[in-house]
Design an enzyme around this catalytic site. Sequence first.
Site, mmCIF file in Angstrom:
data_model
loop_
_atom_site.group_PDB
_atom_site.id
_atom_site.type_symbol
_atom_site.label_atom_id
_atom_site.label_comp_id
_atom_site.label_asym_id
_atom_site.label_seq_id
_atom_site.Cartn_x
_atom_site.Cartn_y
_atom_site.Cartn_z
ATOM 1 N N ASP A 1 -4.805 -6.372 3.708
ATOM 2 C CA ASP A 1 -4.988 -6.103 5.138
ATOM 3 C C ASP A 1 -5.962 -4.929 5.324
ATOM 4 O O ASP A 1 -5.806 -4.114 6.227
ATOM 5 C CB ASP A 1 -3.650 -5.821 5.815
ATOM 6 C CG ASP A 1 -3.697 -6.032 7.331
ATOM 7 O OD1 ASP A 1 -4.681 -6.602 7.828
ATOM 8 O OD2 ASP A 1 -2.748 -5.599 8.015
ATOM 9 N N ASP B 1 0.809 -1.214 0.000
ATOM 10 C CA ASP B 1 0.000 0.000 0.000
ATOM 11 C C ASP B 1 0.842 1.264 0.000
ATOM 12 O O ASP B 1 0.309 2.376 -0.013
ATOM 13 C CB ASP B 1 -0.961 0.013 1.187
ATOM 14 C CG ASP B 1 -0.242 0.042 2.542
ATOM 15 O OD1 ASP B 1 0.996 -0.181 2.570
ATOM 16 O OD2 ASP B 1 -0.914 0.271 3.564
#
Length: 376
Positions: A270, A244
């Site tokens: 996640d 990310d």
Amino acid sequence: MKIINGIVYKDTFQFEKQDLHIENGCFSKVPQNSNTVVTLDATNCYVIPGLIDIHLHGANGYDFCDATFEAIQSITQFELSHGITTIFPTTMTLSTEKTCKILEMLANFMHAPSEKSSYIAGIHLEGPYISPQQCGAQDATWCRSPHLSEFYKLQKAADYKIQYLTLAPEQAGALDFIQSISSDVIVSLGHTIASYDTALYAFQKGASHLTHCYNAMPPLHHRDPGVIGAALDYGHIYTELICDGLHLHPATIRLSFQLFDDDHIIFISDSTMATGLPDGIYTLGGSPIQVTHQEARTPSGQLAGSTTHLMDCLRKAVDFGIPLEKALKCVTANPAREVGIYHQLGSITTGKQADCVILNQNLEVIHVIQRGHLIF
């Protein structure tokens, strides 16, 4: 259905321009002759397998720990709209009673899924058998040592859909516990302070996975290689990376492809309930998190999952310099192999379930196809 003129990601992990045929929900070798067949023109577009996220907590304002049908439905529909066709809902470290309630709701949803929803292939139990010293955004109050009796109670509540489990191998009794369950459940090391030796013993006992590598575990140090060093020495350990742009520096992601076998790297999101939503105050497993500039943190400052879904993680990995062909393995074939569904999903192969996504040259989703039906 026919998809014509597409740049298809083959099960050789290379792209090839070709037409695809879909019949009875599966990729087909023989062209269909019916005039009623839906034809999609994928000129200048990539055709890739549906993405598989084996580690996510929520999205679109909902958390799997909400333990409601509405929450699961909203998350799975959001995921599917972004080309993530298969998921493994992930729990948090909570009481046995609360966890059982979550697992029961997930199992019920799996038996009667709603329309236009990602396929739930199994459940990921992240905790409660983790280290209170490395619990991250999880509640240290509920961290505990593993017990087979409790685990089987949880597995029964989940209708035996728990397919993999994150634990800390240094917890009392963990090594024997790993040996007892690893033939039935994928055991992953994470949220741990384990030494190199303890981690190596855990792999020898049957652990085969690292949960969000580098995060919530000791760093790879030249005199104390820890869990990461043990995984590298043992070999063929599946390794999760959160791409990310916050949990790992881009250089660390590139380095990981030099350290680990790229057949065993798995990208995960996640993701939290804040995924797909603006900055603000949300929860993760019932605990508050603050999202600022799309970065989720607990009140104490701990990173608390991500606000990025898996398709965005794929794009970021490519932006960080990972070749698209390699990055796609990490969101399709690799997770499918690890969780034992590669015979059915994870590649565009004749006879497999026709889950695929059509992307433009900017890797933006144009169409999502699930079980041979045009969904989005």
